[in-house]
Enzyme design. Sequence first.
Site, mmCIF file in Angstrom:
data_model
loop_
_atom_site.group_PDB
_atom_site.id
_atom_site.type_symbol
_atom_site.label_atom_id
_atom_site.label_comp_id
_atom_site.label_asym_id
_atom_site.label_seq_id
_atom_site.Cartn_x
_atom_site.Cartn_y
_atom_site.Cartn_z
ATOM 1 N N PHE A 138 0.844 -1.195 0.000
ATOM 2 C CA PHE A 138 0.000 0.000 0.000
ATOM 3 C C PHE A 138 0.876 1.239 0.000
ATOM 4 C CE2 PHE A 138 -4.494 1.347 0.813
ATOM 5 C CZ PHE A 138 -5.105 0.299 0.147
ATOM 6 N N GLN B 231 -7.152 15.029 3.920
ATOM 7 C CA GLN B 231 -6.538 14.172 2.909
ATOM 8 C C GLN B 231 -7.328 14.164 1.611
ATOM 9 O OE1 GLN B 231 -6.111 9.594 3.319
ATOM 10 N NE2 GLN B 231 -4.056 10.433 3.312
ATOM 11 N N ARG C 217 -0.411 9.710 -0.328
ATOM 12 C CA ARG C 217 -1.511 10.366 -1.026
ATOM 13 C C ARG C 217 -1.324 11.868 -1.183
ATOM 14 N NH1 ARG C 217 -6.301 6.894 1.961
ATOM 15 N NH2 ARG C 217 -5.853 4.981 0.809
ATOM 16 N N GLU D 98 -6.972 2.614 -3.637
ATOM 17 C CA GLU D 98 -5.522 2.567 -3.805
ATOM 18 C C GLU D 98 -5.050 1.146 -4.129
ATOM 19 O OE1 GLU D 98 -3.501 5.086 -1.071
ATOM 20 O OE2 GLU D 98 -1.921 3.635 -0.724
ATOM 21 N N HIS E 207 -7.590 12.151 -1.756
ATOM 22 C CA HIS E 207 -7.204 10.853 -2.331
ATOM 23 C C HIS E 207 -6.991 11.067 -3.818
ATOM 24 C CE1 HIS E 207 -7.253 6.674 -3.496
ATOM 25 N NE2 HIS E 207 -7.371 6.283 -2.247
ATOM 26 N N LEU F 248 -14.824 6.556 -4.853
ATOM 27 C CA LEU F 248 -13.414 6.202 -4.722
ATOM 28 C C LEU F 248 -13.052 4.986 -5.572
ATOM 29 C CD1 LEU F 248 -10.765 6.733 -3.016
ATOM 30 C CD2 LEU F 248 -11.483 4.734 -1.719
ATOM 31 N N HIS G 96 -11.124 13.023 1.102
ATOM 32 C CA HIS G 96 -11.310 11.637 1.498
ATOM 33 C C HIS G 96 -11.341 11.426 3.005
ATOM 34 C CE1 HIS G 96 -11.124 7.347 1.067
ATOM 35 N NE2 HIS G 96 -9.942 7.238 1.645
ATOM 36 N N ARG H 165 -2.290 10.692 6.571
ATOM 37 C CA ARG H 165 -2.512 9.292 6.940
ATOM 38 C C ARG H 165 -2.069 8.390 5.803
ATOM 39 N NH1 ARG H 165 -6.837 5.397 5.829
ATOM 40 N NH2 ARG H 165 -7.881 6.950 4.528
HETATM 41 C C1 LIG Z 1 -14.610 5.383 0.192
HETATM 42 C C2 LIG Z 1 -13.679 5.197 1.345
HETATM 43 C C3 LIG Z 1 -12.731 4.179 1.314
HETATM 44 C C4 LIG Z 1 -11.866 3.980 2.387
HETATM 45 N N1 LIG Z 1 -10.938 2.969 2.309
HETATM 46 C C5 LIG Z 1 -10.113 2.766 3.358
HETATM 47 C C6 LIG Z 1 -9.167 1.688 3.332
HETATM 48 O O1 LIG Z 1 -9.092 0.928 2.372
HETATM 49 N N2 LIG Z 1 -8.360 1.518 4.397
HETATM 50 C C7 LIG Z 1 -8.437 2.332 5.492
HETATM 51 O O2 LIG Z 1 -7.695 2.108 6.424
HETATM 52 N N3 LIG Z 1 -9.327 3.345 5.550
HETATM 53 C C8 LIG Z 1 -10.156 3.583 4.501
HETATM 54 N N4 LIG Z 1 -11.057 4.618 4.572
HETATM 55 C C9 LIG Z 1 -11.169 5.400 5.794
HETATM 56 C C10 LIG Z 1 -11.988 4.638 6.826
HETATM 57 O O3 LIG Z 1 -12.947 3.857 6.187
HETATM 58 C C11 LIG Z 1 -12.716 5.527 7.806
HETATM 59 O O4 LIG Z 1 -11.834 6.451 8.327
HETATM 60 C C12 LIG Z 1 -13.282 4.719 8.948
HETATM 61 O O5 LIG Z 1 -14.091 3.694 8.449
HETATM 62 C C13 LIG Z 1 -14.071 5.559 9.899
HETATM 63 O O6 LIG Z 1 -14.732 4.729 10.827
HETATM 64 P P1 LIG Z 1 -15.486 5.315 12.078
HETATM 65 O O7 LIG Z 1 -15.988 4.167 12.855
HETATM 66 O O8 LIG Z 1 -14.612 6.278 12.765
HETATM 67 O O9 LIG Z 1 -16.693 6.160 11.485
HETATM 68 P P2 LIG Z 1 -17.969 5.761 10.544
HETATM 69 O O10 LIG Z 1 -17.884 4.398 10.009
HETATM 70 O O11 LIG Z 1 -18.092 6.881 9.585
HETATM 71 O O12 LIG Z 1 -19.154 5.780 11.554
HETATM 72 C C14 LIG Z 1 -19.693 6.945 12.103
HETATM 73 C C15 LIG Z 1 -20.893 6.566 12.946
HETATM 74 O O13 LIG Z 1 -21.308 7.654 13.740
HETATM 75 C C16 LIG Z 1 -22.698 7.789 13.682
HETATM 76 N N5 LIG Z 1 -23.032 9.192 13.918
HETATM 77 C C17 LIG Z 1 -22.440 10.283 13.380
HETATM 78 N N6 LIG Z 1 -23.029 11.396 13.839
HETATM 79 C C18 LIG Z 1 -24.008 11.027 14.689
HETATM 80 C C19 LIG Z 1 -24.974 11.716 15.471
HETATM 81 N N7 LIG Z 1 -25.071 13.054 15.480
HETATM 82 N N8 LIG Z 1 -25.852 10.985 16.223
HETATM 83 C C20 LIG Z 1 -25.795 9.635 16.215
HETATM 84 N N9 LIG Z 1 -24.898 8.937 15.506
HETATM 85 C C21 LIG Z 1 -24.016 9.617 14.747
HETATM 86 C C22 LIG Z 1 -23.066 7.295 12.308
HETATM 87 O O14 LIG Z 1 -24.397 6.868 12.298
HETATM 88 C C23 LIG Z 1 -22.101 6.144 12.144
HETATM 89 O O15 LIG Z 1 -22.645 4.983 12.731
HETATM 90 C C24 LIG Z 1 -11.930 4.828 3.503
HETATM 91 C C25 LIG Z 1 -12.875 5.838 3.539
HETATM 92 C C26 LIG Z 1 -13.739 6.046 2.482
HETATM 93 C C27 LIG Z 1 -14.710 7.162 2.539
#
Ligand SMILES: Cc1cc2nc3c(=O)[nH]c(=O)nc-3n(C[C@H](O)[C@H](O)[C@H](O)COP(=O)(O)OP(=O)(O)OC[C@H]3O[C@@H](n4cnc5c(N)ncnc54)[C@H](O)[C@@H]3O)c2cc1C
Lengths: 568, 248, 135
Positions: free
Chosen positions: A116, A230, A276, A245, A232, A242, A344, A379
């Site tokens: 990666f 970031q 990135r 990568e 992407h 997206l 991203h 990142r």
């Molecule tokens: C398209 C894409 C591809 C990616 N690919 C990779 C990868 O290959 N490898 C990697 O390491 N990272 C990758 N990332 C980054 C990574 O996926 C995210 O940073 C990570 O999944 C975030 O997880 P999280 O649990 O912090 O938040 P999220 O999964 O975004 O969850 C947020 C949660 O908070 C809740 N929430 C938010 N606000 C409120 C509110 N006011 N009240 C109640 N609930 C709320 C939502 O309902 C949700 O359940 C990618 C990101 C994207 C967008």
Amino acid sequence: MDVPKHDVLIVGGGGAGLRAAIAAVEADEHITVGVVSKVYPMRSHTVSAEGGTAAAVREDNTDSHAYDTIKGSDFLADQDAVEIFVKESIDEVIQLEHWGCPWSRDPDGLMSVRTFGGMSVDRTLFCSDKTGFHMLHTLYQTALKYDRIAWYDEWFVTSLLKDDGKICGVTALNVRSGAIDAIPAKAVILCTGGAGKLFAFTTNASIKTGDGMALTYRAGGPLKDMEFVQYHPTGLPGTGILITEASRSEGGHMINREGDRYLSAYTPERMELGPRDMLSRAFIQEMRANRVFEGPYGEYVHLDIRHLGEELIMERLPFVRELATEYVGIDPVYEPIPVRPVVHYMMGGIHTDANAKTPVDGLYAAGEAACVSMNGANRLGSNSLSEIIVFGARSGKAAVEYASEQEFPEANTLSQMAQAEKKRIEEQFLKPRNGNERVATIRRDLQLAMEQGAGIYRTEEEMKTACEAIRKLLKRYEQVEVDDKSSVFNTDLIAALELGYMLDVAEALAHSALLREESRGSHAREDFTTRDDERFLQHSLAYQTPEGPRIEYLPVSITRWQPEERKY
Amino acid sequence: MSAKKITMRVTRYRPEQEDAPTEQAYELEFPDDWVVLDALNYIKDDVDGTLTFRWSCRMGICGSCGMMVNGEPKLTCAAFLRDYYPAEIRVEPLQYFPIIRDLVIDMTDFLHKLKAITPWIVRDEEKPLAEGEYLQTPAQLADYKQFSMCINCMLCYSACPVYGHEPEFIGPAAIALAHRYNLDSRDEGQEARQQVIASSEGIWDCTLVGECTEVCPKRVDPAMAIQRTKVATTTEWAKSMLMPWGKQ
Amino acid sequence: MKQPEPEYTYPTYHRPIPATWWLRDRKYFLFMMRELSSFFIAVFLLIYLYGLSLLSKGQAAYGQFQETLRSGGFTLFFVVAFIFAVYHSWTWWSIMGKVQVVRLGDHKVPERVITAVALAGWVVASAVVLFVFTR
Ligand SMILES: Cc1cc2nc3c(=O)[nH]c(=O)nc-3n(C[C@H](O)[C@H](O)[C@H](O)COP(=O)(O)OP(=O)(O)OC[C@H]3O[C@@H](n4cnc5c(N)ncnc54)[C@H](O)[C@@H]3O)c2cc1C
Ligand code: SF4
Ligand code: FES
């Protein structure tokens, strides 16, 4: 209604929140945990992560993973946090394996790893190119096993409750019924994800509006390193979908209009697998040199994976093929994919220590919403999925420990606070008020301001303009009028509340960016083109004040790796 | 980009305002690459903020945006307007589900069913993390991988007349997920799942319509999962009848 | 310890399913036809069983029964029942490839091959039966 109370309340049902919930119930068999999420947990944006999850599981060592991460961060990562991260990520990915995550496998049955960007050895585990999807569903389905986790699906958190300086719960809008209630808790963990929706052109889902960051900011906690956004390098023009990568780690090439693999001029050693921030800047340079294609949705270059062959694409990158075919009508087996840099990920977020604790008592944060910081100024791809499980788990344990020494708050105090919140929301949004502003209009103007002021390259003037624009938007927001005044499933109201969060986060971001007079990682300034360790080997901390953000600085923790020039 | 005009007829149901769903027509111009969800968002943002629907990822992976488009269950973020143009488009909430509001359905029922099929790895003995992962060959992975691709979008339920007439039916996606865990070389929980799957609301309710598989946007093929479970269950039963000593 | 779930209610609207739901869509129509085919096959089997029971009562009774069956109404019924039986069997064998995983060593036999073999087997078996009885 009578809402049950919880020792630990987790806001967010993404990867970080679910991992925190499981860690918390496993840490103490007497406690109960609530998970509040504005969408069903399996809809959380972790679901869309494609490429993979980094951990030094194979012929690898944690020091190498740590060094790559720190160098990737342009030396802004806290090295003590990184050292914890690289060690614990190994057990965490194995734990997920034990819970059923369908990691892709080598012929001998071991979990496969791929290379990666910015990683010096192959250490990124993956499930074809739907890694986040499988991690999220595995975590959710495993979490269903625990009867002590209560689910508040489709409840939207509107504020953090504080009693005597300590967090004692949240208020939340029950989306389906329209009621606003207090959910009492001894400790709260915010796992609300990123804030990509501050920008129009983003890989992020509609739900990524920075809610947890704004909640903390309003509760007096600082937001750290917000200036680091970031981009992407490979998003589909128009939709911003997206293209992972992983398509480059499997061997894809970036090609400009001249037909050259132009990255040889920018990241000659790593080529397509440079970090990135550098790849996104390379695109802008190519654009300025007129070596990119023009399309209806702006300039683009080609990501060519044709030479990988249909079989490998179907095995390792089936989702890339599905997305490109569906959304731009291009089958990457036969044609190169048009791509351009796209917003991203937020490196910055709620300021926490390595135990996910924020400076506000009783408040914890993990995942993309938090900033530990292990990502610093940039990142590395695939570090975030491991970050959410490592620090998700740590936050769960830390919050349980804290909660065990706390009492539940008075029911009376809480219901008064809930009443006050209900009144605030009714007055501000649900009563007819002849406001003349639409949610969508302000949101679009905000996204425009951010795009112009917080792009890949930044100048003082642009950022100042953005700061002023956001101030004005905050004023206009006071005049916002929602069309929908009803109770049941009022998504218009939710959009208005989210817009409020976005504006606060945007302001913190723009001001932090303006004051960082150097170029580091993703924060590239045309007026200060080099890194300035003398002044800025520091985290920025933004505090909310009535006059706008107040920015303070905090030294970076350096253990074993001294800052050096960053070359790939 | 050329803009074309299209009429969308959208189900409206505002429980605080009306007793039964009605229909509202919106006329709009759309560029060639808009999906149905883009049109709904345009209406919400610029025309009528009260229109209510769920969505999130806009890339066909979160499973929120399922609706009936011209009578067929679809992910609206993957249904292009140009494919329906110039005819009118009818957008309704997923059929057979109760409606909460406008295009938003109530799917709590599915979540209970999901939990009921024990959708997690069950083992008599856990291997300590320090000993690393369970080995699983690519072939063993391929055995269940397809059934692990379900995004819980509910399109298959909405295509299943059996579910429509007997809401107790556990249904395609939940059975496919049970099958997924049963086939996983790491799992030992088949028996726990069998009680639910082979119950009267389980696989035997399925009468082979096959529509679930047709509409599934992720090629999970729940119909196949159900039929295979039937075969496996029958074989198990026959074995236990013929060789009661073989099974303990 | 069991966690108290948050309890709350919200109204929902249940749409009635019209009795003609299966007429709206070709696929549902075919499905209903398949369900209906079971009815014809069942009636056919009852007639068949009745004929067998008459056999034990002697040649005359059976002969008369055979006469009745030659009437136009019954002929029509048999033609319809035959078509339904073929349709039902066809759908049954067509999904064979999905239902039954066949492995040769490490290799999975493709679904289409299984279905083709099953269908061919069905045709051959029917031909043999036809040959034996009409000889
Ligand atoms: C398209 C894409 C591809 C990616 N690919 C990779 C990868 O290959 N490898 C990697 O390491 N990272 C990758 N990332 C980054 C990574 O996926 C995210 O940073 C990570 O999944 C975030 O997880 P999280 O649990 O912090 O938040 P999220 O999964 O975004 O969850 C947020 C949660 O908070 C809740 N929430 C938010 N606000 C409120 C509110 N006011 N009240 C109640 N609930 C709320 C939502 O309902 C949700 O359940 C990618 C990101 C994207 C967008
Ligand atoms: S099986 Fe397919 S149609 Fe059914 S819920 Fe899962 S993804 Fe959706
Ligand atoms: S919006 Fe996520 S699947 Fe359509």
